[in-house]
Design an enzyme around this catalytic site. Structure first.
Site, PDB file in Angstrom:
ATOM      1  CB  CYS A   2      24.086  -0.457  84.522  1.00  0.00           C
ATOM      2  SG  CYS A   2      23.921  -1.774  85.728  1.00  0.00           S
ATOM      3  NE  ARG A  27      21.130   0.580  79.283  1.00  0.00           N
ATOM      4  CZ  ARG A  27      21.403  -0.153  78.222  1.00  0.00           C
ATOM      5  NH1 ARG A  27      20.908   0.179  77.049  1.00  0.00           N
ATOM      6  NH2 ARG A  27      22.168  -1.222  78.309  1.00  0.00           N
ATOM      7  CD1 TRP A  74      17.999  -2.852  87.661  1.00  0.00           C
ATOM      8  CD2 TRP A  74      19.221  -4.725  87.589  1.00  0.00           C
ATOM      9  NE1 TRP A  74      17.144  -3.919  87.785  1.00  0.00           N
ATOM     10  CE2 TRP A  74      17.867  -5.079  87.749  1.00  0.00           C
ATOM     11  CE3 TRP A  74      20.174  -5.742  87.518  1.00  0.00           C
ATOM     12  CZ2 TRP A  74      17.438  -6.406  87.833  1.00  0.00           C
ATOM     13  CZ3 TRP A  74      19.753  -7.057  87.609  1.00  0.00           C
ATOM     14  CH2 TRP A  74      18.402  -7.378  87.756  1.00  0.00           C
ATOM     15  CG  ASN A 100      26.668  -0.998  82.146  1.00  0.00           C
ATOM     16  OD1 ASN A 100      26.587  -0.421  83.224  1.00  0.00           O
ATOM     17  ND2 ASN A 100      26.170  -0.497  81.029  1.00  0.00           N
ATOM     18  N   GLY A 101      27.720  -5.127  83.699  1.00  0.00           N
ATOM     19  CA  GLY A 101      28.059  -6.539  83.566  1.00  0.00           C
ATOM     20  C   GLY A 101      28.306  -7.170  84.918  1.00  0.00           C
ATOM     21  CD  GLU A 481       3.753  -8.685  75.471  1.00  0.00           C
ATOM     22  OE1 GLU A 481       4.117  -7.506  75.533  1.00  0.00           O
ATOM     23  OE2 GLU A 481       4.470  -9.647  75.833  1.00  0.00           O
ATOM     24  CE  LYS A 485       4.445  -5.062  77.718  1.00  0.00           C
ATOM     25  NZ  LYS A 485       4.979  -6.324  77.616  1.00  0.00           N
ATOM     26  CD  GLU A 488       6.911  -6.352  81.223  1.00  0.00           C
ATOM     27  OE1 GLU A 488       8.069  -6.573  80.855  1.00  0.00           O
ATOM     28  OE2 GLU A 488       6.036  -5.895  80.460  1.00  0.00           O
ATOM     29  CG  HIS A 504      -6.828 -29.279  81.655  1.00  0.00           C
ATOM     30  ND1 HIS A 504      -7.268 -30.573  81.785  1.00  0.00           N
ATOM     31  CD2 HIS A 504      -7.241 -28.854  80.433  1.00  0.00           C
ATOM     32  CE1 HIS A 504      -7.913 -30.936  80.695  1.00  0.00           C
ATOM     33  NE2 HIS A 504      -7.913 -29.905  79.848  1.00  0.00           N
ATOM     34  CE  LYS A 603      12.663  -1.214  75.923  1.00  0.00           C
ATOM     35  NZ  LYS A 603      11.259  -1.642  75.815  1.00  0.00           N
TER      36      LYS A 603
END
Length: 608
Positions: A2, A27, A74, A100-101, A481, A485, A488, A504, A603
């Site tokens: 947030c 964020r 958020w 926030n938190g 990675e 991407k 995401e 496998h 973020k």
């Protein structure tokens, strides 16, 4: 996650608060709101949705006043609704709070307040804070906040205003970042220095269990006993323009193209021809401590974890030091046996990732030397580690990390060179590596020339539902990675594997609708990866290959080829990841996704 912005000064607060929220949109959030004061009158405006929707609401109902706080939420407790958006009000307009938190004991506190007759308007843990402050508030807002935070268990970054103290903004922090911006005749509060760009270059980073008290003409920091604390004023070294799109359609694309300069900044002043090595100013561990190190543990989350995996290959190949890579979210709760001569290295873009910070603190608690790779000066991890290295990549706004990954890999390469020269690398080897490193920014500039070819390939595969990414050795973490991407920002299911592991289990997924992205530049295991590619082709699976320029052997077998410059194997991750970033970007665009603000993501993950 947030975002928080606060202001007190001579100008209208609303435009400052809204602009700060816009700078923090990267964020991740699902609602936005603000509260301002005109004397004893409190004005609260909040909306589920984007900041743009809050702005529309403010056109109809402006929020006057030169003191205010604002927030992008958020969701953690309760869905994204107008009622659950911040600010939250306590005592029927007595206090406004943004937070926030996560407050872990909010349910117990809420029950106690309800037994006292308090009626709640939201599902959030934050409203508990507002109601507690209102219950404790007589005339001294500072005292009411101190009494309230003493009751809270969990994490918080708070900004608070009250009509009882109309010229005051209070901030409090435990485990969630807050930064005070110092202006001339005005002061600011934010959860991220990006919100301060263009307003001030002077910042004070709050530490845990500290409170800041802001008026237009003054500021000070208090500890939990209300004693004043001497605070170091930092210079924000980012330019306001660095947080803008600079003509690019999206922050992510801008940051992909900033990677050559980010690598140059990461290496600037750190390459020593005289020693045929790298050198660092902030490690704070002497050469004897580093020589005695028998093992490193790298701990990180998300993209930083993938950079750490590349670092494992680099350290073991170049410095001959065993490395263990741990997800910070797991490492913080494990109790593994760790030898005395082990160094713990935390890797993070923001320096505020909750799990990585907790892992670092647990390591320090057990007496292990701690280092950090971080991009944000003054962040919690940067302050609490024994020593470390800044990336100097500049602000990364896009939620999907790009230039931070390549900067982290670059700094890990420099560290591997530095430790290797201490142990067994010759000056000839070190000097050759310096030359190869200096050539990398231009190699990435050449790699970016693949952009148009990637766009064509993205059009071909934008409708897929699954994708495999396959690489070996240094390129296995890059496969992870690349898959991340795509997941995401395009919401396509993708998985990364070592290419040989495909047999496998994952090969069962292969069909004509499931492409495989092969990372297959020339190197020691080229023939092995080529065999894996043939196995995919034999089962009808489409293949997209990332190959060295002019490689006709790969072109003859793959359905589509993206070429990258030929560089030494240990540097291949830096060029191979770029087309994967661009591929994810263009597929996401074609699917109509919000590239910079993908759904459900943030973020900086500052909650567990």
């Amino acid at each position: 996650m947030c975002g928080i912005v606060g202001y007190v000064g001579p100008r209208e607060a609303e435009p400052v608060l809204v602009e700060g929220l816009r700078r923090l949109e990267y964020r991740g959030y699902d609602s936005a709101g603000l509260a301002t004061l005109t004397g004893p009158h409190l004005h609260v405006r909040k909306q589920a949705g984007r900041v743009a929707e809050l702005v529309e609401h403010l056109r109809e109902r402006p929020a006057p006043g030169s003191v205010g706080i604002s927030h992008t939420r958020w969701a953690t407790h309760g869905p994204a609704t107008d009622a659950n958006a911040h600010p939250h009000i306590g005592g029927e307009g007595l206090v406004a709070v943004v937070h926030n938190g996560v407050i872990e004991n909010y349910a117990i506190l809420k029950r106690q307040l309800q037994e006292d007759g308090v009626v709640f308007d939201s599902d959030t843990d934050t409203e508990v804070i507002a109601q507690l402050i209102a219950q404790h508030l007589k005339d001294d807002l500072i005292e009411a906040v101190l009494k309230t935070v003493a009751l809270l268990k969990g994490t918080y970054g708070l900004a608070i205003v009250s009509p009882r103290n109309p010229g005051l903004v209070i901030g409090a922090r435990l485990g969630s970042p807050l930064v005070l911006g110092i202006g001339q005749g005005e002061n600011f509060l934010a959860s991220d220095p990006a919100a301060l760009l263009g307003y001030t270059e002077k910042a004070v980073y709050l530490q845990d269990n500290q409170m800041c008290v802001l008026t237009a003409s003054d500021w000070h920091i208090l500890d939990q006993d209300r004693a004043r604390v001497d605070a170091h004023v930092h210079q924000i070294d980012w330019e306001a323009g660095e947080a803008d799109k600079a003509g690019y359609d999206h922050y992510m694309l801008k940051e992909i193209y900033e990677q050559p300069e980010a690598l140059e900044n990461a290496m600037r002043g750190r390459l020593s021809d005289a020693d045929a090595s790298a050198h660092f100013g902030g490690l704070n561990l002497d050469s004897q401590q580093l020589r005695r190190a028998e093992r490193f543990i790298f701990t990180a989350c998300g993209t930083s974890y993938h950079a750490a995996l590349v670092g494992e290959y680099l350290f073991e190949e170049l410095a001959r030091i065993p490395v263990e890579v741990e997800y910070a979210s797991e490492f913080r709760y494990r109790n593994p046996p760790i030898d005395r001569n082990t160094i713990v290295l935390a890797i993070t873009q923001s320096g505020e990732t909750a799990d990585t910070l907790a892992a670092l603190r647990e390591s320090k608690r057990k007496g292990h030397p701690t280092l950090a790779l971080c991009n944000v000066v003054g962040s919690s991890i940067a302050r609490e580690c024994d020593g470390g290295v800044y990336l100097h990549a500049g602000p990364e706004i896009g939620v999907a990390s790009t230039k931070a990954f390549t900067s982290q890999v670059t700094v890990l390469t420099l560290l591997a060179l530095y430790l290797g020269r201490m142990r067994h690398l010759s000056s000839l080897q070190g000097g050759r590596m310096l030359d190869e490193l200096r050539a990398m920014p231009d190699a990435i500039r050449r790699t970016l020339g693949c952009h148009e070819a990637v766009k064509v390939i993205a059009e071909k595969y934008a409708g897929i539902s699954n994708c495999l990414y396959l690489g070996r050795q240094f390129l296995y973490p890059v496969a992870l990675e690349g898959a991340l991407k795509l997941k995401e920002i395009s919401y396509i299911h993708a998985e990364g594997y070592p290419a040989a592991e495909m047999k496998h289990g994952p090969i069962a997924l292969v069909d004509r609708e499931t492409p495989s992205v092969f990372l297959i530049p020339r190197g020691a295991v080229f023939d092995k990866v080529m065999s894996n590619l043939e196995e995919i082709k034999a089962r009808g699976g489409p293949v997209i290959a990332i190959a060295c320029e002019g490689d006709e052997e790969v072109a003859a077998r793959a359905d589509d080829v993206i070429y990258v410059p030929e560089v030494p194997e240990y540097l291949q991750p830096l060029v191979a990841v770029v087309p994967l970033q661009l591929l994810a970007y263009h597929i996401a665009l074609l699917r109509g996704c919000d590239v910079d603000k993908p759904r459900n993501l943030a973020k900086s993950v500052t909650v567990e």
